[in-house]
Scaffold this motif. Structure first.
Motif, PDB file in Angstrom:
ATOM      1  N   UNK A 136    -136.701   4.177 -32.620  1.00 56.52           N
ATOM      2  CA  UNK A 136    -136.471   3.115 -31.651  1.00 56.52           C
ATOM      3  C   UNK A 136    -137.503   3.028 -30.551  1.00 56.52           C
ATOM      4  N   UNK A 137    -138.682   3.640 -30.748  1.00 63.20           N
ATOM      5  CA  UNK A 137    -139.790   3.562 -29.794  1.00 63.20           C
ATOM      6  C   UNK A 137    -140.768   2.490 -30.272  1.00 63.20           C
ATOM      7  N   UNK A 138    -141.240   1.656 -29.354  1.00 56.97           N
ATOM      8  CA  UNK A 138    -142.120   0.548 -29.738  1.00 56.97           C
ATOM      9  C   UNK A 138    -143.573   1.022 -29.786  1.00 56.97           C
ATOM     10  N   UNK A 139    -144.265   0.906 -30.928  1.00 55.83           N
ATOM     11  CA  UNK A 139    -145.714   1.157 -30.953  1.00 55.83           C
ATOM     12  C   UNK A 139    -146.459  -0.123 -30.583  1.00 55.83           C
ATOM     13  N   UNK A 140    -147.182  -0.099 -29.492  1.00 56.93           N
ATOM     14  CA  UNK A 140    -147.930  -1.258 -29.006  1.00 56.93           C
ATOM     15  C   UNK A 140    -149.421  -0.966 -29.092  1.00 56.93           C
ATOM     16  N   UNK A 141    -150.187  -1.921 -29.606  1.00 62.69           N
ATOM     17  CA  UNK A 141    -151.613  -1.697 -29.835  1.00 62.69           C
ATOM     18  C   UNK A 141    -152.443  -2.645 -28.981  1.00 62.69           C
ATOM     19  N   UNK A 201    -151.250  -7.809 -12.585  1.00 60.58           N
ATOM     20  CA  UNK A 201    -152.082  -8.018 -13.769  1.00 60.58           C
ATOM     21  C   UNK A 201    -151.180  -8.082 -15.004  1.00 60.58           C
ATOM     22  N   UNK A 202    -151.612  -8.820 -16.017  1.00 57.22           N
ATOM     23  CA  UNK A 202    -150.904  -8.840 -17.296  1.00 57.22           C
ATOM     24  C   UNK A 202    -151.919  -8.908 -18.426  1.00 57.22           C
ATOM     25  N   UNK A 203    -151.525  -8.458 -19.592  1.00 57.97           N
ATOM     26  CA  UNK A 203    -152.385  -8.506 -20.776  1.00 57.97           C
ATOM     27  C   UNK A 203    -151.497  -8.489 -22.011  1.00 57.97           C
ATOM     28  N   UNK A 204    -152.079  -8.903 -23.125  1.00 54.13           N
ATOM     29  CA  UNK A 204    -151.312  -8.979 -24.362  1.00 54.13           C
ATOM     30  C   UNK A 204    -151.680  -7.829 -25.306  1.00 54.13           C
ATOM     31  N   UNK A 205    -150.675  -7.346 -26.013  1.00 56.54           N
ATOM     32  CA  UNK A 205    -150.851  -6.295 -27.009  1.00 56.54           C
ATOM     33  C   UNK A 205    -150.092  -6.710 -28.267  1.00 56.54           C
ATOM     34  N   UNK A 206    -150.380  -6.011 -29.371  1.00 61.69           N
ATOM     35  CA  UNK A 206    -149.688  -6.288 -30.632  1.00 61.69           C
ATOM     36  C   UNK A 206    -148.535  -5.314 -30.806  1.00 61.69           C
ATOM     37  N   UNK A 207    -147.360  -5.857 -31.070  1.00 59.12           N
ATOM     38  CA  UNK A 207    -146.221  -5.001 -31.404  1.00 59.12           C
ATOM     39  C   UNK A 207    -146.397  -4.561 -32.856  1.00 59.12           C
ATOM     40  N   UNK A 208    -146.658  -3.262 -33.075  1.00 65.22           N
ATOM     41  CA  UNK A 208    -147.013  -2.788 -34.406  1.00 65.22           C
ATOM     42  C   UNK A 208    -145.797  -2.516 -35.295  1.00 65.22           C
ATOM     43  N   UNK A 209    -144.949  -3.548 -35.403  1.00 68.05           N
ATOM     44  CA  UNK A 209    -143.961  -3.577 -36.479  1.00 68.05           C
ATOM     45  C   UNK A 209    -144.654  -4.279 -37.628  1.00 68.05           C
ATOM     46  N   UNK A 210    -144.958  -3.562 -38.700  1.00 69.84           N
ATOM     47  CA  UNK A 210    -145.778  -4.159 -39.753  1.00 69.84           C
ATOM     48  C   UNK A 210    -144.967  -4.919 -40.795  1.00 69.84           C
ATOM     49  N   UNK A 211    -143.654  -4.673 -40.846  1.00 68.36           N
ATOM     50  CA  UNK A 211    -142.811  -5.339 -41.837  1.00 68.36           C
ATOM     51  C   UNK A 211    -141.501  -5.782 -41.192  1.00 68.36           C
ATOM     52  N   UNK A 212    -140.828  -6.702 -41.849  1.00 68.55           N
ATOM     53  CA  UNK A 212    -139.519  -7.151 -41.365  1.00 68.55           C
ATOM     54  C   UNK A 212    -138.515  -6.008 -41.358  1.00 68.55           C
ATOM     55  N   UNK A 213    -138.614  -5.129 -42.339  1.00 73.84           N
ATOM     56  CA  UNK A 213    -137.681  -4.013 -42.417  1.00 73.84           C
ATOM     57  C   UNK A 213    -137.849  -3.097 -41.211  1.00 73.84           C
ATOM     58  N   UNK A 214    -139.099  -2.826 -40.804  1.00 71.13           N
ATOM     59  CA  UNK A 214    -139.322  -1.990 -39.624  1.00 71.13           C
ATOM     60  C   UNK A 214    -138.691  -2.618 -38.390  1.00 71.13           C
TER      61      UNK A 214
END
Length: 900
Positions: free
Chosen positions: A820-825, A865-878
């Motif tokens: 349940x931890x979010x990997x953000x890239x 300040x703000x910036x955008x990152x990618x939420x590294x959920x690679x699949x719908x199942x994840x």
């Protein structure tokens, strides 16, 4: 399979046929050749295994026709991040990662009961093998009774864990325990557990697996598709769920030529590791082909596949061929079964002739290595991919001493480069310098599965002893082979006496020095090291040499073939050029060089032919599950639910499901989170969740001492993975961790509201009391190294809700989601540094209600300040797993729904 629907008829049932229709009970299989599709013949062999799984399991729910077509059309879909399911045939566990898996199963049974379900619905539904191999340490060495002593220490330290595992073997269906003292998990898998082709419920299909150890990949050398996953993901497979994965690119690694007479398979794998790490194969399959493969034994191939995590690929696959079948015979497998395997593999076009180029598939890209070009090498001093030719070792080490602190540097001041410390040991005087070898270990699954390098080490030792060479007594030498078969053929070849003479006494059958279970160094050696802060060395035949892993006092560690381990032990230093400097003086006082005693490949092959016999494998493995007297004397509880002992410091009911509800919780934003740690590149799971010794001044040590545990009985973090209180306190406890908030190595951070520096655990406790969420900032390759589920569970228990990094290691990213931890890239080209982040800001992460895989997410920080990152959920199942708070929470809810 746990179905939450009524499975429909398999649309690919027309592929079903009998292998031998005339048999009384013919075995069925899905014959992919009957697809009559030219694309199948061009698929990499590893992708054919994924395709077979999808067709055989196609139920229009977990596996859909579109999945089959996506795999079949791999040439076009390989770079499109297509999500596919894969159902491995079995699961492999070792005890460090296996104990928490069984703990989770026991806790899930409790949760199911509390929520009104049937606890017995929590059971493995596929074969699961757990090999106890990570608990034994090198407490005793250089004495004839070292094996007996170390095994006794192992039982005393781990009795609670072993009793718990015994309960699991009787309470959980499909779980088989291979007792301690049997060998290293990957070697036992190769020599005994692997089927190559499964025969289950009247069907034939390829053997495949996932394991809770990164080096599960070793089995690919036998043509069995398998890789490491986190314990959390493995538990889902055990519960019948397919793995959701992105269809990978496949790099074809073309091997030509033959290994020259002085190089070893270890040198080959270190060369390949460097090449592929430079190429960049993370998330990809690597498949070996070409006439050079036919020149490699299965043990050689397995050595290459073992190191797959070090070159970064998901698998390093060798499709099965005639050598595969011969290996099965050599290791005592049943001949009638081998005939079935051969017939099946040929029928489905999964059998290779490496000399026939017309069988070569199409690959994403192709790289080539001429085996003749491989030279003797070692790797280090801090990473497996940093290969150094032995001829260049002296100069390279001297540069490392002077270089600034980095993967190839220690930044020793010029005044200290010639530092020397004299000390007394066992009544004699010795000196230590930078580069002195203090640990020399023939250990780990990587090389001890390979008779050619093990017998090579034995022959070198024999010649060295005959010449009168010795190893200094303060060097911690050890021999911990992967199975009893190794001992049998070393004895048969009459090289054990020489190994003992040089100090390489048998100390145990397990993953010992390579996992950090190297045991204590002599106190006089430690004092000498500390006196001048010497950069002393460990040399081992392992696969990992990350900082702080092998021993806290060996700052430089080198991976080497077993013969080179002995050579550097005799030399007593890595600061040597073997070409011009002798190993020592022979009995006549004449200089003796390494080349004078180095055994040729032809010499080794002859000894191997004479002394590695099928009868040895059959003898060792015929009684492997019988265990030993220590194991058999353990009394385990019985019953469906485990009777937790509140006083146990090894096995504890984890808190993951204590507050769980039957319904999926709503998605919550992360508001004004503090940074717990600000880390750099290549932070490994060893940094996040060490497996080695528990420092006496650590929070984990204080917890144990408060419960009456003396320091001599602390054991290791790896051994205490069944206790979440110890593991939470051990999270980020590596002495080599470099946190930029503090600016020096050590397991400390700054509690930002107060400005105080304290242990990571103490800071997390303060944040938790104040209800403040936490994030971690990191650089590239966050979570590389071993597939440790506690590297995700620990941060979760500390209150970490997101990790913001430049890139993630595959298994660890999956484990973070599983907890349940979010990997953000960070966006490409961006990092904490380029964005001007200090780690002292507060971070707000708003997750949109329509969160999708790889969606851009905005982070706002309290400095405007703000910036955008990618939420590294690679699949719908994840994403589904994350929404439920983790994969196990999801499984509990699904099982509850299916039973109502």
């Amino acid at each position: 399979m746990i179905y939450l629907h009524t499975p429909s008829e398999n649309p690919y049932s027309f592929l079903e046929e009998c292998l031998s229709p005339d048999d009384e009970s013919p075995l069925k299989f899905f014959n992919l050749s009957k697809l009559h599709d030219d694309r199948y013949d061009r698929l990499p062999f590893s992708i054919r295994v994924l395709l077979e799984s999808a067709t055989r399991n196609c139920d229009s729910f977990h596996f859909r026709e579109s999945d089959v077509q996506a795999i079949l059309d791999w040439k076009c879909t390989q770079r499109d991040s297509v999500e596919i399911p894969f159902k491995p045939s079995r699961v492999l566990l070792q005890d460090f990662t296996g104990v928490p898996a069984v703990v989770d199963f026991a806790a899930m049974r409790d949760a199911i009961k509390r929520l009104g379900g049937d606890p017995e619905s929590i059971n493995p539904v596929c074969p699961v093998d757990l090999v106890i191999d990570h608990s034994i340490q090198v407490d005793s060495n250089r004495t004839p009774d070292s094996l007996q002593k170390n095994q006794q220490f192992e039982l005393e330290r781990n009795k609670e864990r072993f009793v718990f595992l015994k309960w699991g073997s009787s309470a959980l269906r499909e779980l088989r325990i291979v007792p301690p003292g049997s060998g290293i998990v990957h070697q036992v898998n190769l020599e005994f557990l692997a089927r190559v082709v499964f025969i289950q419920d009247g069907y034939l299909y390829p053997d495949s697996l996932v394991g809770t150890d990164s080096h599960t990949t070793m089995i690919n050398g036998l043509g069995v598709l398998g890789w490491g996953v986190g314990g959390i993901e493995a538990e889902a497979v055990m519960l019948g769920q397919p793995i959701s994965m992105v269809l990978p690119e496949v790099v074809g690694y073309h091997l030509v030529g033959s290994v020259n007479s002085i190089a070893t398979s270890t040198d080959v794998v270190l060369t390949i590791t460097k090449n592929l790490r430079q190429l960049g194969v993370v998330g990809k399959f690597v498949e070996f082909f070409g006439p050079g493969v036919a020149e490699l034994s299965i043990a050689d191939r397995a050595t290459i596949s073992n190191m797959c995590p070090e070159y970064g690929a998901t698998v390093g696959f060798f499709p099965p061929d005639a050598a595969t079948l011969e290996y099965l015979r050599q290791t005592g497998r049943d001949e009638s079964r081998i005939q079935i395997i051969e017939t099946y593999l040929k029928a489905v076009k999964m059998y290779r002739d490496y000399t026939n180029s017309t069988q070569d598939p199409e690959y994403s890209q192709v790289v080539e290595l001429d085996l003749e070009s491989v030279v003797p090498s070692i790797s280090g001093p801090k990473r497996p991919q940093d290969q150094v030719p032995v001829d260049s070792m002296k100069g390279d080490f001297q540069k490392c001493l002077a270089n600034k602190v980095c993967f190839k540097g220690f930044q020793v001041s010029p005044k200290k480069l010639a530092a020397t410390v004299s000390f007394s040991f066992e009544g004699a005087e010795f000196e230590l310098h930078h580069g002195s070898v203090v640990i020399a270990a023939i250990t780990s699954c990587t090389n001890t599965s390979n008779p050619s390098v093990m017998l090579g080490a034995g022959l070198l030792a024999k010649k060295a002893v005959e010449a009168g060479l010795t190893v200094k007594p303060y060097i911690k030498t050890s021999l911990s082979p992967g199975s009893g078969v190794v001992t049998d053929y070393l004895k048969s070849a009459d090289v054990m006496p020489a190994l003992r003479t040089l100090g390489f006494e048998l100390v145990g059958y397990g993953c010992m020095t390579c996992i950090g279970n190297s045991g204590p160094l002599p106190e006089a050696v430690i004092q000498a090291i500390n006196q001048e802060d010497l950069v002393v060395c460990g040399v081992l035949s392992g696969n990992r040499n990350f900082e702080g892993r092998i021993h806290p006092h060996t700052r430089a560690n080198y991976l080497a073939s077993p013969p080179l381990v002995i050579a550097y032990a005799i030399a007593g230093t890595v600061n040597i050029d073997f070409n011009v400097e002798p190993l020592g003086l022979d009995r006549n006082g004449e200089p003796l060089f390494l080349r004078d005693i180095w055994p040729s490949r032809k010499e080794i092959e002859e000894v191997e032919r004479q002394h590695v016999l099928p009868a040895m494998f059959m003898k060792v493995y015929s009684s492997i599950q019988d265990g030993n007297d220590n194991w058999n004397s353990l009394k385990a509880p019985h019953g469906m639910l485990y009777p937790w002992d509140a006083s146990s410091t090894y096995i504890k009911s984890p808190p993951f499901f204590h507050d769980m509800t039957r319904e999926e919780p709503p998605l919550q934003p992360i508001n004004k989170a503090h940074v717990l740690l600000y880390l750099g590149d290549s932070v490994t799971t060893d940094h996040i969740s060490p497996a080695g010794s528990i420092a006496r001044n650590s929070p984990a040590a204080r917890y144990l001492q408060e419960r009456g545990i003396s320091p001599r009985d602390f054991n290791t973090y790896g051994a205490r993975r069944g206790n979440d209180a110890v593991m939470a306190r051990g999270t980020f406890a590596n002495i080599r961790l470099l946190n930029k908030l503090v600016g020096q190595t050590g397991p400390h951070t700054v509690h930002l509201p107060s400005g105080e520096t304290m242990s990571v655990f103490e800071a997390a406790e303060r944040y938790a009391r104040d209800g403040q969420p936490l994030v971690v900032l990191a650089g590239k390759d966050y979570g590389s190294g071993s597939s440790r589920d506690w590297a995700a569970k620990g941060p979760f228990l500390l209150g970490v809700r997101a990790v913001l990094a430049q890139s993630f290691e595959r298994i660890h990213r999956s484990n973070l989601i599983g907890m349940g931890i979010i990997p953000l890239e960070f966006a490409s080209g961006e990092s904490a540094e380029t964005l001007g982040l200090t780690g002292r800001e507060r971070y707000t992460i708003n997750l949109p209600a329509d969160l999708r895989p790889r969606m851009l997410v905005t982070i706002q920080i309290d400095v405007g300040k703000s910036f955008q990152v990618t939420a590294r959920f690679d699949t719908d199942v994840e994403l589904v797993y994350f929404r439920h708070g983790g994969i196990l929470n999801y499984m509990i809810r699904q099982i509850l729904k299916s039973s109502t």
